[in-house]
Design a protein around this motif. Sequence first.
Motif, PDB file in Angstrom:
ATOM      1  N   GLY A  18      34.003  40.989 -65.632  1.00 33.94           N
ATOM      2  CA  GLY A  18      35.562  40.301 -64.592  1.00 33.94           C
ATOM      3  C   GLY A  18      36.535  41.295 -65.223  1.00 33.94           C
ATOM      4  N   THR A  19      37.704  41.593 -64.193  1.00 33.90           N
ATOM      5  CA  THR A  19      38.481  42.461 -63.924  1.00 33.90           C
ATOM      6  C   THR A  19      40.065  41.956 -64.322  1.00 33.90           C
ATOM      7  N   PHE A  20      39.933  40.859 -64.715  1.00 36.75           N
ATOM      8  CA  PHE A  20      40.914  39.925 -64.715  1.00 36.75           C
ATOM      9  C   PHE A  20      42.133  40.764 -66.196  1.00 36.75           C
ATOM     10  N   ARG A  21      43.170  40.881 -66.139  1.00 39.94           N
ATOM     11  CA  ARG A  21      44.225  41.859 -67.140  1.00 39.94           C
ATOM     12  C   ARG A  21      43.514  42.139 -67.828  1.00 39.94           C
ATOM     13  N   SER A  22      42.552  43.613 -66.837  1.00 42.41           N
ATOM     14  CA  SER A  22      42.393  44.333 -67.532  1.00 42.41           C
ATOM     15  C   SER A  22      43.396  45.779 -67.309  1.00 42.41           C
ATOM     16  N   GLU A  23      44.004  46.885 -67.826  1.00 39.05           N
ATOM     17  CA  GLU A  23      44.966  47.706 -67.187  1.00 39.05           C
ATOM     18  C   GLU A  23      44.174  48.395 -66.211  1.00 39.05           C
ATOM     19  N   PRO A  24      45.190  49.442 -65.252  1.00 35.95           N
ATOM     20  CA  PRO A  24      44.657  50.072 -64.599  1.00 35.95           C
ATOM     21  C   PRO A  24      43.635  51.368 -65.441  1.00 35.95           C
ATOM     22  N   LYS A  25      44.359  51.313 -66.539  1.00 33.46           N
ATOM     23  CA  LYS A  25      43.852  53.006 -66.481  1.00 33.46           C
ATOM     24  C   LYS A  25      42.306  52.561 -68.082  1.00 33.46           C
ATOM     25  N   ALA A  26      42.692  51.083 -68.202  1.00 33.23           N
ATOM     26  CA  ALA A  26      41.308  50.601 -69.268  1.00 33.23           C
ATOM     27  C   ALA A  26      40.395  50.470 -68.447  1.00 33.23           C
ATOM     28  N   ALA A  45      39.958  40.966 -57.821  1.00 28.18           N
ATOM     29  CA  ALA A  45      40.411  40.447 -56.818  1.00 28.18           C
ATOM     30  C   ALA A  45      42.270  41.244 -56.610  1.00 28.18           C
ATOM     31  N   ALA A  46      42.735  41.067 -55.700  1.00 27.02           N
ATOM     32  CA  ALA A  46      44.099  41.754 -55.504  1.00 27.02           C
ATOM     33  C   ALA A  46      44.778  41.267 -55.866  1.00 27.02           C
ATOM     34  N   ALA A  47      45.359  40.559 -56.463  1.00 27.46           N
ATOM     35  CA  ALA A  47      46.590  39.683 -57.521  1.00 27.46           C
ATOM     36  C   ALA A  47      46.701  40.585 -58.733  1.00 27.46           C
ATOM     37  N   TYR A  48      45.124  40.972 -59.247  1.00 27.26           N
ATOM     38  CA  TYR A  48      44.781  41.453 -60.590  1.00 27.26           C
ATOM     39  C   TYR A  48      45.903  42.665 -60.241  1.00 27.26           C
ATOM     40  N   GLU A  51      42.666  47.405 -58.367  1.00 20.78           N
ATOM     41  CA  GLU A  51      41.714  47.238 -57.462  1.00 20.78           C
ATOM     42  C   GLU A  51      41.228  49.104 -57.192  1.00 20.78           C
ATOM     43  N   LYS A  52      42.851  49.340 -56.662  1.00 20.85           N
ATOM     44  CA  LYS A  52      42.224  51.053 -56.993  1.00 20.85           C
ATOM     45  C   LYS A  52      41.536  51.495 -57.684  1.00 20.85           C
ATOM     46  N   GLU A  53      42.138  51.557 -59.181  1.00 19.48           N
ATOM     47  CA  GLU A  53      41.550  51.856 -60.416  1.00 19.48           C
ATOM     48  C   GLU A  53      39.908  51.246 -60.506  1.00 19.48           C
ATOM     49  N   VAL A  54      39.655  50.501 -60.007  1.00 26.78           N
ATOM     50  CA  VAL A  54      37.935  50.042 -60.063  1.00 26.78           C
ATOM     51  C   VAL A  54      37.231  50.216 -58.949  1.00 26.78           C
ATOM     52  N   GLY A  55      37.945  50.748 -57.834  1.00 27.13           N
ATOM     53  CA  GLY A  55      37.596  51.729 -56.614  1.00 27.13           C
ATOM     54  C   GLY A  55      37.360  52.686 -57.012  1.00 27.13           C
ATOM     55  N   GLU A  56      37.770  53.921 -57.931  1.00 27.29           N
ATOM     56  CA  GLU A  56      37.440  54.936 -58.092  1.00 27.29           C
ATOM     57  C   GLU A  56      36.969  55.143 -59.223  1.00 27.29           C
ATOM     58  N   ALA A  57      36.704  54.153 -59.422  1.00 30.73           N
ATOM     59  CA  ALA A  57      35.581  53.645 -60.762  1.00 30.73           C
ATOM     60  C   ALA A  57      33.996  54.014 -60.378  1.00 30.73           C
ATOM     61  N   ILE A  58      34.389  52.986 -59.003  1.00 25.25           N
ATOM     62  CA  ILE A  58      32.774  52.744 -58.021  1.00 25.25           C
ATOM     63  C   ILE A  58      32.397  53.966 -57.086  1.00 25.25           C
ATOM     64  N   ALA A  59      33.705  54.163 -56.788  1.00 25.83           N
ATOM     65  CA  ALA A  59      33.967  55.602 -56.175  1.00 25.83           C
ATOM     66  C   ALA A  59      33.072  56.503 -57.158  1.00 25.83           C
ATOM     67  N   LEU A  96      39.476  46.611 -48.975  1.00 27.34           N
ATOM     68  CA  LEU A  96      38.750  47.490 -48.810  1.00 27.34           C
ATOM     69  C   LEU A  96      39.045  48.878 -49.012  1.00 27.34           C
ATOM     70  N   LYS A  97      40.351  49.498 -48.653  1.00 29.06           N
ATOM     71  CA  LYS A  97      40.977  49.800 -48.914  1.00 29.06           C
ATOM     72  C   LYS A  97      41.182  51.035 -50.526  1.00 29.06           C
ATOM     73  N   ASP A  98      41.709  50.018 -51.023  1.00 25.62           N
ATOM     74  CA  ASP A  98      41.490  49.701 -52.184  1.00 25.62           C
ATOM     75  C   ASP A  98      40.610  50.115 -53.385  1.00 25.62           C
ATOM     76  N   LEU A  99      39.398  50.009 -53.068  1.00 27.01           N
ATOM     77  CA  LEU A  99      38.269  49.204 -53.469  1.00 27.01           C
ATOM     78  C   LEU A  99      37.077  50.562 -52.828  1.00 27.01           C
ATOM     79  N   LYS A 100      37.811  50.876 -51.954  1.00 30.62           N
ATOM     80  CA  LYS A 100      37.124  52.385 -51.093  1.00 30.62           C
ATOM     81  C   LYS A 100      35.873  52.190 -50.534  1.00 30.62           C
ATOM     82  N   LEU A 101      35.729  50.618 -50.147  1.00 31.86           N
ATOM     83  CA  LEU A 101      34.533  50.741 -49.653  1.00 31.86           C
ATOM     84  C   LEU A 101      34.521  49.991 -48.146  1.00 31.86           C
ATOM     85  N   ASP A 102      33.485  50.145 -46.954  1.00 34.66           N
ATOM     86  CA  ASP A 102      33.141  49.875 -45.870  1.00 34.66           C
ATOM     87  C   ASP A 102      33.364  48.120 -46.518  1.00 34.66           C
TER      88      ASP A 102
END
Length: 312
Positions: A18-26, A45-48, A51-59, A96-102
């Motif tokens: 889960g990524t709720f309440r996880s600070e972007p850098k962390a 979730a968009a509300a968290y 998602e940009k940082e999660v997407g960078e890690a996935i990429a 999808l753009k933030d997570l860098k996914l199709d």
Amino acid sequence: MHTLSFKHNDQMPILGLGTFRSEPKAVYSAVLEALKMGYRHIDCAAAYGNEKEVGEAIAEAIDSGVVTREELWITSKLWSDSHGMDNVQPALEKTLKDLKLDYLDLYLVHWPVAFKKGVEMPEKADQFIPLEEVPLTDTWAGMEAALEKGLVKHIGVSNFNTQYLKALLETAKQKPEVNQIEIHPFLQQDTLVDFCKQVGIHLTAYAPIGSGGAEDDALNLFKNVVLLDIAQAHGKTVAQVALKWGIQRGISVIPKSTNVSRLQENLDALKFELSASDMEKIATLNKDHRFVDAKFWEVEGGPYTAEEIWNA
């Protein structure tokens, strides 16, 4: 890893991050480390707001050969300012753009609550939109359209009670495949769990180990004598016992952590079994206590109450 089966033979790992309440850098470091450890299910979730940082890690994990996209199960959620058929796809495309996914593996309607576009968190009644004006069935039609376009592989809901689900099932062309709700030993949700299983809707538990910050010791799973005794008997932690309890009920769990040792500890919950006696003891712990009580949706003169959200 144990999985839950979906249509098209798709498999969702039963334990995710889960990524709720996880600070972007962390969260960037946590997601990357988790994928290296063997996690393949990431809940977003968009509300968290991360998602940009999660997407960078996935990429990064994909580019470096840690995983392939096909090995991953990525979930995200439609925020409440984007209810209504025409609003779903633009919100999804932003995610999808933030997570860098199709595509997403799973997209959920985050809450059965609607409010005006551009409002992050409503504070006044006129910022909300009553469901009479934006029916959940209209939003669901937008979810179905995204599914048909291949932007998502599976669709579902979050925080939906039995009545909301029944209403949706009456008109849905594609039934929800998941309902993500709060479940832990102090909130066992037997009635809703049984209903979802009867109609073939998988469950994902958020807050599966409760809230470690509970000030009342009686509401702190980590201080519960029954859970402590079971954990000691297995040489495991209370968190691992709580996670395994959910998993053995056939419910996917998405514990949140940005701590490397805790990430591994949670993943290791897959490596042991609770006995029938253990499960029976944990079944006696239900307190119907919600750590996410939904009172934040209540404003003076507003159209939503926590009582209605949970019990309508």
